[in-house]
Design a protein around this motif. Structure first.
Motif, mmCIF file in Angstrom:
data_model
loop_
_atom_site.group_PDB
_atom_site.id
_atom_site.type_symbol
_atom_site.label_atom_id
_atom_site.label_comp_id
_atom_site.label_asym_id
_atom_site.label_seq_id
_atom_site.Cartn_x
_atom_site.Cartn_y
_atom_site.Cartn_z
ATOM 1 N N SER A 289 52.930 -25.658 95.252
ATOM 2 C CA SER A 289 52.105 -26.454 96.183
ATOM 3 C C SER A 289 51.635 -27.708 95.332
ATOM 4 C CB SER A 289 51.042 -25.821 96.497
ATOM 5 O OG SER A 289 49.914 -26.858 97.194
ATOM 6 N N LEU A 290 51.363 -27.723 93.896
ATOM 7 C CA LEU A 290 51.066 -28.840 93.134
ATOM 8 C C LEU A 290 52.419 -29.756 93.001
ATOM 9 C CD1 LEU A 290 49.509 -30.464 91.082
ATOM 10 C CD2 LEU A 290 50.498 -28.849 89.200
ATOM 11 N N LEU A 291 53.553 -29.617 93.006
ATOM 12 C CA LEU A 291 54.861 -30.337 92.814
ATOM 13 C C LEU A 291 54.946 -30.846 94.315
ATOM 14 C CD1 LEU A 291 56.696 -30.801 90.559
ATOM 15 C CD2 LEU A 291 58.367 -29.483 91.671
ATOM 16 N N LEU A 292 54.456 -30.262 95.284
ATOM 17 C CA LEU A 292 54.924 -31.002 96.569
ATOM 18 C C LEU A 292 53.544 -32.004 96.859
ATOM 19 C CD1 LEU A 292 55.013 -28.058 98.994
ATOM 20 C CD2 LEU A 292 56.917 -29.426 98.105
ATOM 21 N N ASP A 293 52.426 -31.986 96.225
ATOM 22 C CA ASP A 293 51.271 -32.800 96.145
ATOM 23 C C ASP A 293 51.782 -34.052 95.240
ATOM 24 O OD1 ASP A 293 49.793 -31.227 97.680
ATOM 25 O OD2 ASP A 293 48.811 -30.359 96.193
ATOM 26 N N LEU A 294 52.354 -33.635 93.943
ATOM 27 C CA LEU A 294 52.550 -34.827 93.337
ATOM 28 C C LEU A 294 53.594 -35.567 93.869
ATOM 29 C CD1 LEU A 294 52.472 -32.927 89.858
ATOM 30 C CD2 LEU A 294 50.938 -34.444 90.650
ATOM 31 N N ALA A 295 54.667 -35.103 94.489
ATOM 32 C CA ALA A 295 55.727 -35.952 95.283
ATOM 33 C C ALA A 295 54.971 -36.771 96.231
ATOM 34 C CB ALA A 295 56.866 -34.872 95.614
ATOM 35 N N PRO A 299 55.575 -42.209 96.432
ATOM 36 C CA PRO A 299 55.767 -43.479 97.140
ATOM 37 C C PRO A 299 54.431 -44.626 97.150
ATOM 38 C CG PRO A 299 56.365 -41.658 98.603
ATOM 39 C CD PRO A 299 55.605 -41.009 97.197
ATOM 40 N N GLN A 300 53.552 -44.130 96.588
ATOM 41 C CA GLN A 300 52.497 -44.795 96.486
ATOM 42 C C GLN A 300 52.208 -45.331 94.887
ATOM 43 O OE1 GLN A 300 49.148 -42.464 98.299
ATOM 44 N NE2 GLN A 300 50.388 -41.774 99.913
ATOM 45 N N GLU A 301 50.963 -45.485 94.760
ATOM 46 C CA GLU A 301 50.660 -46.041 93.195
ATOM 47 C C GLU A 301 50.516 -44.753 92.396
ATOM 48 O OE1 GLU A 301 50.691 -49.073 91.882
ATOM 49 O OE2 GLU A 301 51.171 -49.582 93.897
ATOM 50 N N ALA A 302 51.488 -44.185 91.746
ATOM 51 C CA ALA A 302 51.587 -43.025 90.957
ATOM 52 C C ALA A 302 50.913 -43.586 89.875
ATOM 53 C CB ALA A 302 52.964 -42.485 90.780
ATOM 54 N N PRO A 303 50.055 -42.693 89.262
ATOM 55 C CA PRO A 303 49.284 -43.198 88.028
ATOM 56 C C PRO A 303 50.433 -42.899 86.726
ATOM 57 C CG PRO A 303 48.723 -40.625 88.640
ATOM 58 C CD PRO A 303 49.506 -41.305 89.810
ATOM 59 N N ILE A 338 63.458 -31.385 98.899
ATOM 60 C CA ILE A 338 62.903 -33.003 99.346
ATOM 61 C C ILE A 338 62.351 -33.281 98.161
ATOM 62 C CG2 ILE A 338 61.963 -34.361 100.845
ATOM 63 C CD1 ILE A 338 62.768 -32.348 103.367
ATOM 64 N N THR A 339 61.145 -32.650 97.662
ATOM 65 C CA THR A 339 60.214 -33.129 96.819
ATOM 66 C C THR A 339 61.047 -33.516 95.211
ATOM 67 O OG1 THR A 339 58.330 -31.866 97.394
ATOM 68 C CG2 THR A 339 58.460 -32.127 95.079
ATOM 69 N N LEU A 340 62.078 -32.588 94.954
ATOM 70 C CA LEU A 340 62.955 -32.656 93.759
ATOM 71 C C LEU A 340 63.853 -33.886 93.821
ATOM 72 C CD1 LEU A 340 64.445 -29.054 93.139
ATOM 73 C CD2 LEU A 340 62.658 -30.484 91.810
#
Length: 508
Positions: A289-295, A299-303, A338-340
């Motif tokens: 779930s964390l990996l899905l959230d990080l993905a 597309p936005q402003e990734a820290p 898809i996340t990967l």
């Protein structure tokens, strides 16, 4: 080895199980080497105020070492109970940024004892300056300097329950630095109760404290004695559940703490001593779930530094999937694929090491699970996977291994690989000078030809047999190259391949 043209199970043939066993042995060696990559390091907390007190503008500078007489004079100034004591202590803090000065200081009789006395005083300003001096000493690259700080460890642990966030953070990073340097320090800290103290401290609401605590834990968990002496104590505490919670907080509570605890989980997983505990706490679905959230952030402003969190999460998932426990280690969510590929797309250019981590996870997802093999094909992700073939030697091996995982599932999967034009992209791989990459490609071709005779026919039409002929004189490859040539040069009729179909039950 491939001693026969027709693939029959047996000691002289090369069954699906033998192929898989050979690849798994190679993967085990690669994974072992990968797990040995650790992040042992020291960290230094310096505020701009320290630079101002030294008459600088905050920029990093190289200080000249003080003479022994100058160091002695500073120590005497600190020992005198005058109003100038704080000034002398500040000057000492500044001077201890030099390695030679550190060495001269700890050799002076009573020097560290004096700092510890001020560190344990009830004068907050002197206590903080003494803590900064001890922190500088803990950061030394000289083991003798760090070991001179051994007597301070029980006080560092005591002050972790203090009310000052800045002071607690300083104590944590000083502890972490000492843990890195010395096994003697680690052996002293365990009976002093560092694990229960950290278990209490991990419930702090302050992000800076949690990040510092994660640093201490990550250094402890990387110690060579961790599997036998440290991790069992961690498992007997409340630390694992809080580590998982904080790692999975992702970007909500600040990325710094999440990064530290994700690496902590990675070191525990690699120890093979606690994975049942982590699985029972729901580590697999939580990290997925964390990996899905990080993905979703990509597309936005990734820290900045997001890759430092993604990497240990990928590693934890990869290694947990390989565990043989009583728990059902299974994920079936095509969003993970898809996340990967989103992560691959995002980090491919700036952080190519993430490519390898994604491919390891993809390999472990597809090795025994038809669900992910089917999903990879149905989601049309194969072209993106094949584009990674020339990325690096390790990436090539892993991409080919994933393709072997798919091909092992049988004729229907091989037909799809062939229909999606995998073969033309494999032919250039056969011309590479790397025997490991070429060997993995030969295994994939063997599976394709076995289950999909049309692939063998197309291989001949595209001139692939000439590439195979080049490897007949390569010791590591010649037997497999000749076996493949035997397969493709014979008339490609049902009689050539039909005897092998009974072995298909060996595929998962």
């Amino acid at each position: 080895m491939w001693g026969r043209r027709r693939r029959r199970p047996g000691p002289s043939g090369c069954s699906a199980e033998e192929l898989r066993a050979r690849r798994r042995e190679r993967e085990a060696a690669l994974r072992k080497a990968r797990r040995q990559e650790q992040l042992v390091s020291k960290r230094l907390l310096r505020e701009d105020t320290a630079a101002e007190e030294g008459g600088q503008d905050g920029a990093e500078i190289v200080l000249d070492p003080l003479s022994e007489d100058e160091v002695l004079e500073l120590l005497r100034g600190v020992q005198r109970g005058s109003e100038d004591r704080k000034r002398s202590l500040s000057r000492l803090h500044w001077a201890l940024q030099n390695k030679e000065t550190q060495q001269k200081f700890v050799r002076l009789d009573g020097s560290v004892r004096t700092l510890i006395g001020l560190f344990t005083s009830n004068l907050a300003d002197l206590q903080m300056e003494a803590a900064r001096c001890l922190h500088e000493l803990s950061h030394s690259s000289d083991p003798a300097v760090a070991e001179a700080c051994l007597p301070v460890t029980p006080y560092l642990l005591t002050y972790l329950s203090g009310h000052s966030v800045e002071f607690t953070e300083l104590c944590l990073y000083t502890l972490g630095n000492l843990v890195v340097e010395s096994e003697a320090v680690r052996k002293q800290l365990l009976p002093q109760g560092i694990i229960p103290v950290l278990a209490s401290c991990i419930q702090s609401p302050h992000e800076a404290v949690l990040e510092g605590l994660g640093y201490v834990l990550s250094q402890l968990l990387q110690a060579k004695e961790a599997p036998a002496e440290i991790i069992p104590l961690v498992l007997d505490s409340v630390l694992p559940q809080h580590m998982l919670r904080l790692a999975c907080s992702g970007l909500k509570a600040g990325i710094g703490a999440a990064v530290e605890f994700a690496w902590c989980l990675h070191y525990i997983v690699c120890s093979h001593t606690a994975n049942t505990v982590l699985l029972s706490l729901g580590a697999l679905p939580a990290l997925t779930s964390l990996l899905l959230d990080l993905a979703s952030e990509i597309p936005q402003e990734a820290p900045e530094g997001l890759e430092l969190l993604v990497c240990p999460v990928l590693r934890c998932l990869s290694n947990l999937l390989t565990e043989e426990t009583s728990y059902e280690v299974q994920i079936q969510d095509e969003r993970l694929l898809i996340t990967l590929f989103l992560i691959l797309q995002c980090f491919f250019q700036q952080h190519p090491f993430i490519v390898q981590e994604c491919l390891w996870l993809l390999n472990n997802l597809t090795v025994d699970e038809p669900f992910f093999c089917s999903a990879l094909l149905s989601l049309d992700l194969l072209p993106a996977l094949l584009q990674l073939l020339p990325c690096s030697q390790m990436a090539s091996v892993l991409v080919l291994t994933v393709l072997c995982n798919i091909a092992e599932k049988g004729p229907a999967y091989c037909q799809q690989l062939h229909q999606q034009a995998a073969l033309p992209l494999l032919l250039p791989t056969l011309t590479l000078p790397d025997p490991e990459v070429v060997g993995q490609c030969l295994e994939l071709l063997h599976l394709l030809f076995l289950h999909c005779p049309e692939a063998a026919a197309d291989f001949i039409r595209q001139g692939g047999h000439r590439a195979l002929e080049q490897h007949q004189s390569t010791p590591q490859l010649q037997e497999r190259a000749r076996a493949l040539l035997d397969m493709v040069v014979q008339p490609l009729g049902a009689s050539t391949f039909s005897p092998c179909h009974p072995t298909l039950s060996a595929f998962p």
